[in-house]
Motif scaffolding. Structure first.
Motif, mmCIF file in Angstrom:
data_model
loop_
_atom_site.group_PDB
_atom_site.id
_atom_site.type_symbol
_atom_site.label_atom_id
_atom_site.label_comp_id
_atom_site.label_asym_id
_atom_site.label_seq_id
_atom_site.Cartn_x
_atom_site.Cartn_y
_atom_site.Cartn_z
ATOM 1 N N VAL A 194 -46.979 70.292 14.585
ATOM 2 C CA VAL A 194 -45.775 71.218 14.294
ATOM 3 C C VAL A 194 -44.548 70.415 13.462
ATOM 4 O O VAL A 194 -44.224 69.367 14.132
ATOM 5 N N ARG A 195 -44.016 71.206 12.698
ATOM 6 C CA ARG A 195 -42.989 70.467 11.593
ATOM 7 C C ARG A 195 -41.839 71.346 11.305
ATOM 8 O O ARG A 195 -42.045 72.728 11.268
ATOM 9 N N ILE A 196 -40.813 70.722 10.992
ATOM 10 C CA ILE A 196 -39.700 71.318 10.757
ATOM 11 C C ILE A 196 -39.065 70.785 9.235
ATOM 12 O O ILE A 196 -39.334 69.834 9.041
ATOM 13 N N ALA A 197 -38.734 71.881 8.325
ATOM 14 C CA ALA A 197 -38.221 71.529 7.046
ATOM 15 C C ALA A 197 -36.705 71.508 7.169
ATOM 16 O O ALA A 197 -35.988 72.530 7.544
ATOM 17 N N TYR A 198 -36.025 70.507 6.532
ATOM 18 C CA TYR A 198 -34.758 70.472 6.226
ATOM 19 C C TYR A 198 -34.388 69.384 5.103
ATOM 20 O O TYR A 198 -35.219 68.700 4.716
ATOM 21 N N ALA A 246 -31.347 74.713 8.960
ATOM 22 C CA ALA A 246 -32.705 75.465 9.304
ATOM 23 C C ALA A 246 -33.432 75.855 8.154
ATOM 24 O O ALA A 246 -32.623 76.665 7.324
ATOM 25 N N ASP A 247 -34.493 75.530 7.780
ATOM 26 C CA ASP A 247 -35.183 75.926 6.333
ATOM 27 C C ASP A 247 -36.450 76.707 6.669
ATOM 28 O O ASP A 247 -36.757 77.843 6.339
ATOM 29 N N ALA A 248 -37.657 75.947 7.292
ATOM 30 C CA ALA A 248 -38.762 76.658 7.721
ATOM 31 C C ALA A 248 -39.558 75.799 8.751
ATOM 32 O O ALA A 248 -39.124 74.589 9.238
ATOM 33 N N VAL A 249 -40.445 76.363 9.300
ATOM 34 C CA VAL A 249 -41.589 75.634 10.255
ATOM 35 C C VAL A 249 -42.605 75.843 9.542
ATOM 36 O O VAL A 249 -43.317 76.784 9.330
ATOM 37 N N GLN A 250 -43.758 74.637 9.998
ATOM 38 C CA GLN A 250 -44.797 74.479 9.244
ATOM 39 C C GLN A 250 -45.865 74.242 10.500
ATOM 40 O O GLN A 250 -45.440 73.356 11.353
ATOM 41 N N ILE A 251 -46.930 74.943 10.639
ATOM 42 C CA ILE A 251 -47.904 74.630 11.840
ATOM 43 C C ILE A 251 -49.049 74.308 11.077
ATOM 44 O O ILE A 251 -49.803 75.246 10.555
#
Length: 1005
Positions: free
Chosen positions: A677-681, A747-752
């Motif tokens: 699970v990742r967050i983009a910033y 906050a940009d996006a979340v990648q699963i």
């Protein structure tokens, strides 16, 4: 030359009894050679006719002339319909003076010197000795003299002074047939050639309708033409129907400022796009002045050619009023409203330039408004902008000419102050280049539909079933600006904009279709600023791209009316599902007839999303499940940004620390497996160092803190916030919050993404790398910049913010200037439309210096810039105030002009204290000057004024490398560049420049 032929007529002319008289009427607009005179058709409905205008900006224009055929020679009395256009204000002087020449000899009488209203000015008696005689209009001032018509008569009295459009006596003298030429067979008659009318005509034609397109000017675009030069605003291709705006995209301007240049508005392109449609008959220079009714429907519109006065009668099933003033609806007795007071006014923008190395004179203008420099905002960037506006409480239609003329007096009065009064010392080389003689009105009649849209509807996002056109402009209403209204309270000429920004600029508010047709004239559409809205709601719907999308909707509705033999209201009440389907089609979709096969051309634009055209990474091309910030649940106040590139989809969000803001991303996995699970910033110096992130996945909860100052370590700007074993149907929730974040949160996006997907992506990358390795290597002998992959962003500014006031500098984001010391506190830096305008004030004793701390040893500066005048330059000056061996910390600089780029070592050159002291004392030697010349390297370029360029300056060791628009320009190595620490960037502007999207990086060597 064109020959004007008249006849011996017996008619009811100027008295009630028939008389035989020799009468020769020459309409000024019919002159074959107009010289420098301009055809003005704006006020036909007020004064009855088009006329010629000597709009020379203070320089007499070239003669207009034509050949007239007289029925017989002899003496004729001459009458010229004209006026003294400043007489209504009892102004001193007569700016509109002109002469009438008969076979090269001027009449004794000078015209444009009498009459506050249009009248027949008696020019005395002339002896016509040849049946074919040349007559000419000779301008004497260049200040907007005007002529409607010339009458030669052997009767004693003048013709009637009425302002009726094409009265019977004029038609008789012009030899026009009594019945107009029939133009029929049209499915839709579009009147008005602005953005709304152009889009309506194109849309209807492509849906198979036969269209008559009528415009009373020689060009299309309305306020968005080269005549008025208002840049097109309003976001397109978004909302419920993202295809709307694709037609507008084809013909809209891309001006860099308002007013832009003549070329930017591409009048020819607009006309070519319209003429390419076989279903459109285009009638430029045609004015609609009369409507025929059959019950509650329009049967025909009467039009005359503004060049020849030929009358035409256009018959159609449907009509679209795109006139702005709601003229067709008014003539048809449609329900309409006009706010009695406090309306927005008319603007006439203007521009000026400076001559190369020589003074330019400008005539005194005692008849203009009595202005000093303090009475108007200084026209920075060499142009008078949108706020040169007046007529707020004047008759926007009945006295439109008076409003335009007042605007002209204001502009001429301002330029007179610059040239001949207290601004004279600083404007010796200034000269006028353009003033809009065609007014840009913002508000007049609004035609009432089945829905009258209000500002509350918009701000509360009231849901209309037929909502379609996205309105994204703020509720932008104009009022007189108090500080400039004191001297002329009756008609202030400078406005201010008051914005209600509760508008969804991304998705837009869908304006309902029911605002686009009349509630009491059954076959009348309306598009543009005359649609069915309140005064307040007009503040957001009136901008041109938004109006253009209204036209796209009306064109498609017209095709349904044709197919279903119905009226506009029926489209909503009975056939909205069909309309819904048409609104999903690309803008270039077409069928030759309404029953023909629909064709989707291969060059149709890619479908945009509900939030517009994607400007970032495509989520569908990223591995795994990607949840964009647009799909997340938000609490608190967030701001949308696009300045930090590399974001996903349409942008990102950021919020202040400890603001109570949080954002929740949620997704569900579709397969069993191990997931990351990742967050983009995007990192930034002001980001939080301990941003709280909570992850709930597979029944487990993980809490961590993320330092968003640091660059994410994974591909595409992602950062791992946990690995989890999940089963199909498990939910994943990620919450980012501002509490104790230690800085701004992002906050940009979340990648699963599953391990299997990661392994597959890694294999693809390896294969791609092998292909690249096997490919032929490029010649890398030429100058190139350092690899972008080794840069770290330490500062950026997209300047996309507003100032709280306009009087003082308020740049923000850590910038400072020396304007208090160098320019007596006067403003020299301004944030406008998301870019930074830098301009040297007339009292300043030094170039403008805009400063920001930026510490690095090796680094890079990237920015967009625009130069608006051939003499303008932009400097990027690198400094270290702790370095005491140089003046004011100067280390080295990069200068950009339209002809060259320069790199200068200042530390070991002209700013070395010893060298500087020697030169100030005028003790320099030829040897020293030779050394200084070796500290500068110049690179020739050919840049265009008023065009954006991207510049990259990379500093590594003792070397500076330059790129423009991605192309290497040159490099220079010198000892001073190798100073170990650069601590400040100064943007230095001797005259003026515009910059945007500035970024500063540190670079690993």
């Amino acid at each position: 030359m064109k020959t004007i032929v008249t006849f011996l007529l017996t008619l009811v002319a100027f008295v009630n009894q028939p008389v035989a008289a020799q009468q020769v009427l020459v309409e000024a607009e019919s002159f074959d050679e107009m010289g420098g005179w301009k055809l003005d058709t704006q006020f036909i409905d007020n004064m009855g006719s088009p006329y010629l205008l000597a709009h020379g900006l203070g320089k007499p224009v070239a003669d207009a002339s034509t050949v007239v055929t007289f029925p017989q020679t002899g003496e004729y009395r001459v009458f010229v319909r004209t006026k003294d256009w400043v007489a209504r204000w009892q102004a001193k002087g007569q700016p509109g003076k002109f002469q009438l020449l008969v076979d090269g000899k001027p009449l004794a009488e000078t015209f444009g010197t009498k009459g506050a209203d249009w009248f027949w000015h008696d020019g005395g008696v002339v002896d016509i000795r040849k049946k074919q005689t040349v007559i000419s209009l000779r301008d004497l001032t260049g200040f907007d003299g005007r002529c409607d018509a010339v009458l030669f008569t052997q009767e004693a009295g003048p013709p009637p002074g009425m302002s009726e459009v094409l009265p019977q006596w004029r038609r008789a003298l012009l030899g026009l047939q009594e019945e107009p030429t029939e133009k029929g067979g049209y499915d839709l008659v579009v009147v008005g050639g602005g953005y709304a009318g152009t889009a309506a005509a194109l849309s209807a034609a492509r849906m198979g309708c036969k269209v008559a397109f009528i415009q009373n000017r020689p060009v299309l675009g309305g306020n968005g033409s080269s005549e008025v030069r208002v840049w097109a605003k309003g976001n397109i291709r978004r909302g419920k129907y993202p295809r709307l705006g694709e037609i507008v995209e084809e013909f809209c301007d891309h001006a860099k400022k308002s007013p832009g240049t003549y070329e930017e508005f591409e009048d020819v392109k607009k006309e070519q796009i319209v003429r390419a449609e076989e279903n459109i008959d285009l009638f430029l220079n045609h004015h609609a002045y009369k409507v025929e009714m059959q019950g509650n429907q329009i049967a025909a519109v009467h039009v005359f050619d503004t060049r020849s006065s030929e009358r035409k009668r256009f018959v159609g099933k449907l009509f679209s009023d795109c006139t702005g003033h709601g003229t067709i609806g008014f003539l048809a007795n449609a329900d309409w409203e006009m706010t009695p007071q406090g309306r927005m006014g008319m603007s006439n923008m203007w521009s000026w330039a400076e001559a190369e190395g020589q003074a330019v004179k400008f005539p005194e203008t005692p008849w203009a408004l009595d202005l000093e420099m303090q009475d108007f905002p200084y026209p920075r960037d060499h142009h008078g902008q949108w706020f040169w506006e007046s007529g707020f409480d004047k008759d926007a239609i009945g006295d439109a000419e008076g409003i335009r003329d007042w605007n002209l007096r204001a502009v001429y009065g301002a330029f007179n102050a610059m040239k001949n009064r207290d601004g004279a010392d600083n404007h010796q080389t200034a000269y006028l280049t353009w003033i809009a003689h065609i007014g840009g009105p913002r508000e007049s009649r609004r035609l009432m539909g089945d829905v009258v849209l209000t500002s509350d509807d918009i701000t509360t996002k009231r849901d209309f079933k037929d909502g379609c056109v996205p309105s994204t402009w703020s509720i932008d209403l104009h009022y007189p600006k108090e500080q400039y209204a004191q001297k002329f309270p009756d008609n202030p000429f400078i406005s201010k904009a008051v914005h209600d920004r509760r508008i969804d600029r991304s998705f837009g508010f869908p304006v309902p279709y029911r605002c686009f047709y009349s509630r009491n004239i059954d076959n009348l559409f309306m598009t543009g600023r005359n649609i069915s809205v309140t005064h307040e709601a007009l503040g957001t719907t009136r901008v041109m791209k938004t109006c253009g999308m209204m036209g796209e909707v009306v064109g498609r509705a017209a095709s349904i009316c044709k197919i279903r033999h119905c009226l506009p209201r029926d489209v909503y009440e009975k056939y909205w599902p069909e309309m819904d389907e048409l609104l999903e089609l690309p803008g270039k979709a077409y069928r030759r007839t309404v029953n023909g096969k629909m064709v989707i051309p291969a060059d149709s634009l890619e479908l945009a999303s509900a939030n517009g055209v994607r400007t970032g990474l495509n989520p569908s091309q990223l591995a795994g499940i990607v949840i964009d910030d647009l799909a997340a649940s938000k609490t608190g106040r967030w701001t949308r940004g696009t300045g930090l590139k590399g974001y996903v989809n349409h942008g990102y969000l950021y919020a202040s620390p400890d603001s109570g803001s949080s954002i929740r991303f949620a997704g569900i996995v579709q397969k069993n497996g191990n997931y990351d699970v990742r967050i983009a910033y995007q990192p930034h110096p002001n980001r939080g160092v301990e941003v709280p992130v909570v992850v709930e996945a597979g029944g487990k909860t993980s809490n961590l803190q993320v330092n968003m100052k640091l660059k994410p370590d994974l591909k595409d700007g992602f950062f791992s916030v946990g690995k989890f074993e999940l089963k199909r149907g498990d939910s994943v929730v990620v919450v980012i919050s501002a509490k104790n974040a230690g800085g701004t949160i992002h906050a940009d996006a979340v990648q699963i993404v599953s391990q299997q997907e990661l392994e597959s992506a890694e294999r693809d990358q390896q294969e791609e790398a092998q292909k690249k390795q096997a490919a032929p290597q490029l010649d890398r002998g030429k100058t190139q910049s350092k690899s972008v992959s080794r840069r770290t962003l330490i500062f950026e500014d997209d300047f996309n913010r507003n100032e709280s006031q306009e009087v003082k500098e308020e740049i923000g984001n850590g910038w400072s200037t020396a304007s208090n010391r160098r320019a007596a506190g006067n403003k020299q830096v301004d944030l406008r439309e998301g870019v930074l305008h830098i301009f040297r004030h007339e009292v300043a004793d030094h170039a403008v210096s805009v400063r920001h701390d930026a510490e690095f040893e090796n680094g890079a500066v990237e920015c967009k810039f625009m130069l608006e005048h051939p003499k303008d330059t932009l400097g990027l000056n690198f400094a270290d105030l702790k370095c005491k061996s140089v003046w004011a910390g100067h280390l080295f600089k990069v200068n950009a002009s339209v002809t060259k780029l320069e790199i200068t070592d200042l530390k070991t050159g002209s700013m070395d204290l010893g060298i500087r002291q020697q030169r100030v004392a005028k003790k320099s030697t030829p040897e020293l000057e030779q050394i200084l010349r070796s500290k500068v390297k110049k690179f020739p370029v050919d840049l265009k004024t008023n065009q954006w360029y991207s510049m990259l300056v990379t500093v590594t060791g003792d070397t500076v490398m330059l790129e423009i628009d991605g192309q290497a320009v040159g490099r220079f190595s010198s000892l001073g560049i190798a100073h170990p620490t650069k601590r400040m960037l100064r943007v230095s502007v001797p005259r003026q420049a515009v910059i945007d999207d500035l970024k500063i990086y540190s670079v690993e060597d």
